[in-house]
Write an enzyme that holds these catalytic residues in place. Structure first.
Site, PDB file in Angstrom:
ATOM      1  N   LYS A 122       2.594  -6.340   4.288  1.00  0.00           N
ATOM      2  CA  LYS A 122       2.322  -6.307   2.840  1.00  0.00           C
ATOM      3  C   LYS A 122       2.202  -7.734   2.338  1.00  0.00           C
ATOM      4  O   LYS A 122       3.137  -8.524   2.466  1.00  0.00           O
ATOM      5  CB  LYS A 122       3.454  -5.561   2.118  1.00  0.00           C
ATOM      6  CG  LYS A 122       3.305  -5.570   0.596  1.00  0.00           C
ATOM      7  CD  LYS A 122       4.273  -4.592  -0.069  1.00  0.00           C
ATOM      8  CE  LYS A 122       4.206  -4.691  -1.582  1.00  0.00           C
ATOM      9  NZ  LYS A 122       5.107  -3.743  -2.260  1.00  0.00           N
ATOM     10  N   ASP A 227      10.658   1.419 -10.344  1.00  0.00           N
ATOM     11  CA  ASP A 227       9.264   1.886 -10.265  1.00  0.00           C
ATOM     12  C   ASP A 227       9.239   3.146  -9.394  1.00  0.00           C
ATOM     13  O   ASP A 227       8.406   3.300  -8.502  1.00  0.00           O
ATOM     14  CB  ASP A 227       8.396   0.786  -9.666  1.00  0.00           C
ATOM     15  CG  ASP A 227       6.922   0.911 -10.054  1.00  0.00           C
ATOM     16  OD1 ASP A 227       6.594   1.785 -10.874  1.00  0.00           O
ATOM     17  OD2 ASP A 227       6.110   0.130  -9.521  1.00  0.00           O
TER      18      ASP A 227
HETATM   19  P1  ADP Z   1       2.238  -2.060  -4.410  1.00  0.00           P
HETATM   20  O1  ADP Z   1       3.309  -3.016  -4.779  1.00  0.00           O
HETATM   21  O2  ADP Z   1       0.896  -2.678  -4.434  1.00  0.00           O
HETATM   22  O3  ADP Z   1       2.327  -0.772  -5.176  1.00  0.00           O
HETATM   23  P2  ADP Z   1       3.364  -0.588  -2.161  1.00  0.00           P
HETATM   24  O4  ADP Z   1       4.466  -1.201  -1.388  1.00  0.00           O
HETATM   25  O5  ADP Z   1       3.735   0.470  -3.127  1.00  0.00           O
HETATM   26  O6  ADP Z   1       2.510  -1.734  -2.868  1.00  0.00           O
HETATM   27  O7  ADP Z   1       2.306   0.001  -1.126  1.00  0.00           O
HETATM   28  C1  ADP Z   1       1.056   0.497  -1.553  1.00  0.00           C
HETATM   29  C2  ADP Z   1       0.631   1.673  -0.694  1.00  0.00           C
HETATM   30  O8  ADP Z   1       0.542   1.290   0.681  1.00  0.00           O
HETATM   31  C3  ADP Z   1       1.621   2.822  -0.719  1.00  0.00           C
HETATM   32  O9  ADP Z   1       1.385   3.701  -1.786  1.00  0.00           O
HETATM   33  C4  ADP Z   1       1.404   3.486   0.622  1.00  0.00           C
HETATM   34  O10 ADP Z   1       0.299   4.347   0.571  1.00  0.00           O
HETATM   35  C5  ADP Z   1       1.044   2.313   1.521  1.00  0.00           C
HETATM   36  N1  ADP Z   1       2.241   1.811   2.228  1.00  0.00           N
HETATM   37  C6  ADP Z   1       3.060   0.825   1.834  1.00  0.00           C
HETATM   38  N2  ADP Z   1       4.053   0.601   2.698  1.00  0.00           N
HETATM   39  C7  ADP Z   1       3.871   1.496   3.689  1.00  0.00           C
HETATM   40  C8  ADP Z   1       4.581   1.772   4.920  1.00  0.00           C
HETATM   41  N3  ADP Z   1       5.668   1.084   5.285  1.00  0.00           N
HETATM   42  N4  ADP Z   1       4.102   2.756   5.699  1.00  0.00           N
HETATM   43  C9  ADP Z   1       3.001   3.450   5.345  1.00  0.00           C
HETATM   44  N5  ADP Z   1       2.299   3.240   4.219  1.00  0.00           N
HETATM   45  C10 ADP Z   1       2.712   2.266   3.394  1.00  0.00           C
END
Ligand code: ADP
Ligand code: MG
Length: 378
Positions: A122, A227
């Site tokens: 991320k 959130d």
């Molecule tokens: P943001 O801060 O941009 O909202 P998130 O951490 O919520 O970022 O991640 C965005 C999207 O990426 C999530 O809604 C999910 O679909 C996918 N995602 C994030 N982390 C994971 C993970 N560890 N495994 C699988 N999918 C993930």
């Protein structure tokens, strides 16, 4: 925002030194002057012109004029490069795969980790949309350095990693945290889908209870997610909910804790009513159900993400949100405009093919390649 793994492959020791010098120079200079880059890069033979022009061409840095001098600044792609380089040295990211998410303030990729297993990378991109407005509100930072997207994104990644780690260690259903460097977090890839994408669940009441229990358990540990919604709850095939996305977590002793707690609870109530037609008279109340029994917020502070970091990041995020509500947030970020993705040049093929994107680590340059923390010290 693309992540260009090809740029990772062809980088000479000199290029890397110059890029690192610009990162270090950013500590005190919004635009880093060429003589300082030369001094910090310690290149044999001196001249940096060839390297900076090459890095500009590859869009890892941008050249800018601040009326006094022409200098250079790191753009997201360059910062991505430095973080990936560090993590590839540590072995936590071996190659870059598909992008699976583009959030407002993050990009999510599946990458290959230590034993070639798939993990999630991320990249925090705070200020991508409303940095210009943050700049107008400099007065927050009179005593400190100006807020930069680099600083904010790094703080956000540090926070996310610190919280994920403490939650994971206390058996909360969150992804396993693997590594963090600069604005990047590496974590376990979950085989799960966001609740948002799920139209039917066998027993909405049972899932509702699990989620409310999770909010309560967090609060009993001194924490509020902040959130807690259908985008940040992933559901595994067996129905187990997993919580993600932690940069906005707050302590239950925060001045607005009750507001954040109620908002998390309301998000779930509203979603369950709308999506599953499920309503319950039972829902947790702040103060009644949330009495603190453990102090995880203290442990987070002890893990390296301090209270001071927390306060500063909170101010930055608040500031971004205020600007959002003003409806000004979608202006182009003037300072990062040239690294923004244009619709036709995203290199999805190169991102998709993992084998060709092996991160080549030439091991020729060993100094300064870890996160130079001192950059952000006051
Ligand atoms: P943001 O801060 O941009 O909202 P998130 O951490 O919520 O970022 O991640 C965005 C999207 O990426 C999530 O809604 C999910 O679909 C996918 N995602 C994030 N982390 C994971 C993970 N560890 N495994 C699988 N999918 C993930
Ligand atoms: Mg999210």
């Amino acid at each position: 925002m693309r992540l260009d793994p090809k740029a990772l492959r062809y980088m000479s020791t000199e290029d890397f030194r110059v890029l690192t010098a610009i990162e270090v120079g950013s500590r005190n200079h919004e635009i880093v002057p060429a003589p300082l880059i030369a001094q910090l890069a310690h290149l044999r033979g001196g001249g940096i012109n060839k390297y900076v022009s090459d890095l500009v061409k590859r869009k890892l840095i941008a050249s800018e004029n601040n009326s006094k001098y022409v200098g250079y600044k790191l753009v997201y792609a360059g910062y991505d490069y430095l973080a990936l380089k560090t993590m590839s040295k540590r072995g936590s990211v071996v190659s870059v795969g598909n992008q699976i998410g583009v959030g407002k303030e993050s990009d999510i990729f599946v990458v290959a980790g230590e034993n070639d297993e798939e993990v999630v990378l991320k990249l925090h991109r705070l200020g991508r949309q409303s940095f210009r407005n943050v700049k107008r509100k400099r007065d927050y930072f009179k005593q400190n350095q100006s807020p930069s997207w680099m600083y904010m994104s790094r703080l956000s990644a540090m926070k996310e990693f610190a919280f994920m780690k403490v939650l994971y260690e206390h058996d909360f259903p969150v992804p396993k945290p693997i590594d963090q460097n600069r604005h990047c977090v590496v974590m376990e890839l979950l085989d799960a889908f966001p609740l948002r994408q799920i139209d039917e669940v066998g027993d909405p009441g049972a899932l509702y209870s699990k989620l409310m229990d999770m909010i309560v358990r967090l609060a009993k540990h001194g924490l509020i997610h902040g959130d807690f919604n259908e985008f940040n709850i992933l559901i595994k095939s067996d129905g187990t909910p997993i919580l993600i996305d932690f940069p906005q977590m707050v302590s239950t002793s925060h001045a607005n804790a009750e507001f954040y707690f109620n908002r998390d609870v309301d998000c779930i109530r509203t979603f369950f009513k709308r999506r599953f037609g499920y309503e319950s008279a039972l829902y947790p109340k702040f103060g009644l159900d949330s009495n603190k029994e453990f102090d995880l917020d203290v442990q987070v502070a002890a893990s390296g993400f301090t209270k001071k970091d927390q306060v500063q990041l909170e101010k930055l995020i608040e500031n971004l949100n205020v600007e959002d509500r003003d409806g000004e947030s979608h202006e182009e970020d003037e300072s990062n405009a040239d690294e923004d993705e244009s619709p036709d040049d995203s290199d999805h093929d190169s991102v998709a093919s993992r084998d060709s994107n092996e991160i080549v680590d030439d091991n020729r340059y060993d100094e300064n390649d870890d996160d130079p923390d001192y950059i952000f010290e006051k």
